[in-house]
Scaffold this active site. Structure first.
Site, PDB file in Angstrom:
ATOM      1  N   GLY A   1       0.800  -1.211   0.000  1.00  0.00           N
ATOM      2  CA  GLY A   1       0.000   0.000   0.000  1.00  0.00           C
ATOM      3  C   GLY A   1       0.835   1.264   0.000  1.00  0.00           C
TER       4      GLY A   1
ATOM      5  N   ASP B   1       4.122  -4.660  -7.573  1.00  0.00           N
ATOM      6  CA  ASP B   1       3.433  -3.420  -7.195  1.00  0.00           C
ATOM      7  C   ASP B   1       3.912  -2.237  -8.012  1.00  0.00           C
ATOM      8  OD1 ASP B   1       5.689  -4.180  -5.334  1.00  0.00           O
ATOM      9  OD2 ASP B   1       5.542  -2.058  -4.846  1.00  0.00           O
TER      10      ASP B   1
ATOM     11  N   ARG C   1       2.222  13.798  -8.805  1.00  0.00           N
ATOM     12  CA  ARG C   1       2.369  12.940  -9.989  1.00  0.00           C
ATOM     13  C   ARG C   1       1.012  12.723 -10.651  1.00  0.00           C
ATOM     14  NH1 ARG C   1       5.071   7.300  -8.778  1.00  0.00           N
ATOM     15  NH2 ARG C   1       3.071   6.812  -7.800  1.00  0.00           N
TER      16      ARG C   1
ATOM     17  N   GLY D   1       2.477   3.745   1.558  1.00  0.00           N
ATOM     18  CA  GLY D   1       3.013   4.065   2.876  1.00  0.00           C
ATOM     19  C   GLY D   1       3.379   5.516   3.056  1.00  0.00           C
TER      20      GLY D   1
END
Length: 460
Positions: A85, A243, A167, A87
């Protein structure tokens, strides 16, 4: 202020946690991507204002915004981590054109796993530089909108100035998102995630006889095209965990990435890749491995009969090699200015480049200029017999890439407060094909003393 949607958070609440960005003590704009801002309908002058800086750091968002930290799993260097996830990141929401606006370095979240959730100026500027270079090279990528200094000190090996990266991406759906959903055992969640991915990225799959097989096939093609692009410019991602593989087919998470200079398939720069798993030459095979992990998550949707689903998915995965080879050969044919694919000519060239340790970027510009290094004479005669289009070569072979020694020098200067080198580097790589006076050093390989021991770090 522009509106931000919350479609991901509403559609897939099981895959996110509502969260707020940590306040920036003293925000100051370092770099702003004005062309991208204009494309998104964001006024650069407003983004530079106090209100704009609060927006770019996630601390002052439009009404209705619902920032979330996303949940995902991932195979990291081959080992499955069921819960990773965001973090130190937040999805602020979807922009009016459908793309995500996302932050890195915005503070701890429930997925932080003991980290501080912060980011330093250097790694955030690296992502800005590299993603702009990749965009200019025509390789699908996430884009950096801005880097904002936070005024907070980040403690790594040494104290460093902190920063937040804003981003933009087609989405932040990853193979790891599907792995997380599959590991919950909730078949409805997995189906909703797949339907969301189809609608957002691969809508043609919805009309297929088997939409979830069509989704797998579309992602395979997108990733084959992406990795072929990486390989054609000597780019090494450095941390191709599941990921970090998007469903959209965009490059994401520029951590210990770098560009190869002397051609060698075994090239590794990442300090954490001690076994060379993600070496330059391994990237196509790793992509295929990651796609197999994606296929595993889709098996219950592809066919209720497990054996049938495996057979169908395996056949789809078998197509990756041909898709990649076709995309890579098309890229290399363009680099060589030839109309037809000639795999033998390309393979022989790569063998010579490795044998001679030739600079992968400058070789092709030298070739179009009529300069053939020693040892390439026989190969060059075969190439010339094909009637290469020299002008076309110069339109696809870059003069300027983010060479590693220039990146490091620019980031070191920026960390010390001097942004001029990083601005100059961005200006060079945004127009990679056009020779310009005074930029000769951007086209030159690193000194041997630098290149022989160069290592990159993920920056976390």
């Amino acid at each position: 202020m522009i509106a931000l949607g919350d479609r991901f958070a509403r559609t897939l609440p099981e895959l996110s946690v509502a969260w707020q960005a940590q306040a920036a003590a003293d925000p100051a704009l370092l770099l702003l991507n004005e062309p991208l801002a204009a494309e998104l309908g964001l006024a650069p002058d407003w983004l530079r204002s106090d209100a704009g800086l609060r927006f770019l750091t996630g601390t002052a968002l439009p009404d209705g915004a619902a920032p979330v930290a996303q949940a995902y799993a991932g195979h990291q260097f081959g080992g499955l981590v069921p819960r990773l996830g965001d973090g130190r990141a937040l999805l602020l929401g979807e922009l009016p054109d459908g793309r995500d606006l996302h932050l890195k370095g915005s503070g701890r979240t429930p997925f932080a796993r003991g980290g501080d959730g912060l980011a330093a100026v250097g790694p955030m500027l690296r992502e800005y530089v590299i993603s702009e270079a990749m965009h200019a090279l025509g390789i699908p990528t996430t884009r950096a909108l801005a880097v904002v200094a936070t005024g907070v000190t980040v403690h790594r090996e040494t104290p460093l100035p902190g920063a937040v990266l804003a981003r933009v991406a087609s989405s932040h759906l990853r193979v790891g998102s599907f792995q997380y959903a599959a590991l919950t055992g909730d078949g409805n969640l997995l189906r909703r995630l797949a339907d969301y991915a189809i609608e957002r990225h691969h809508p043609d799959a919805a009309a297929a006889d088997n939409p979830y097989l069509a989704l797998l096939q579309a992602v395979i093609r997108a990733q084959a095209t992406l990795i072929a692009g990486w390989m054609s410019v000597g780019f090494i991602h450095g941390v191709m965990n599941t990921d970090n593989m998007t469903i959209s087919g965009e490059s994401i998470d520029y951590g210990p990435c770098a560009f190869m200079e002397a051609y060698d398939p075994a090239t590794v720069f990442s300090s954490i890749d001690s076994g060379g798993r993600y070496a330059y030459g391994n990237q196509p095979a790793v992509a295929a491995w990651n796609l197999a992990r994606f296929a595993e998550t889709l098996l219950p949707l592809i066919d209720p009969d497990v054996d049938a689903a495996i057979e169908i998915a395996t056949a789809a995965l078998d197509a990756f090699k041909d898709s990649y080879q076709h995309a890579f050969q098309a890229r290399m044919s363009a680099k060589l200015g030839i109309a037809q694919e000639d795999p033998e000519l390309v393979d022989d060239l790569l063998a010579l480049l490795e044998q001679q340790r030739a600079d992968f970027t400058s070789f092709f510009r030298s070739l179009s200029a009529g300069t053939v290094p020693d040892g390439f004479g026989d190969w060059a005669r075969r190439w010339r017999a094909l009637g290469p289009d020299i002008a076309a070569m110069d339109r696809v072979n870059p003069l300027y890439i983010p060479r590693n020694h220039l990146v490091e020098a620019a980031l070191t200067a920026a960390t010390a407060g001097d942004l001029d080198p990083v601005r100059a580097l961005v200006a060079a790589v945004r127009e990679p094909y056009t020779p310009r006076p005074g930029l000769q050093h951007y086209a030159e390989p690193a000194p041997e003393a630098f290149a022989s021991g160069y290592r990159t770090f993920c920056g976390t």
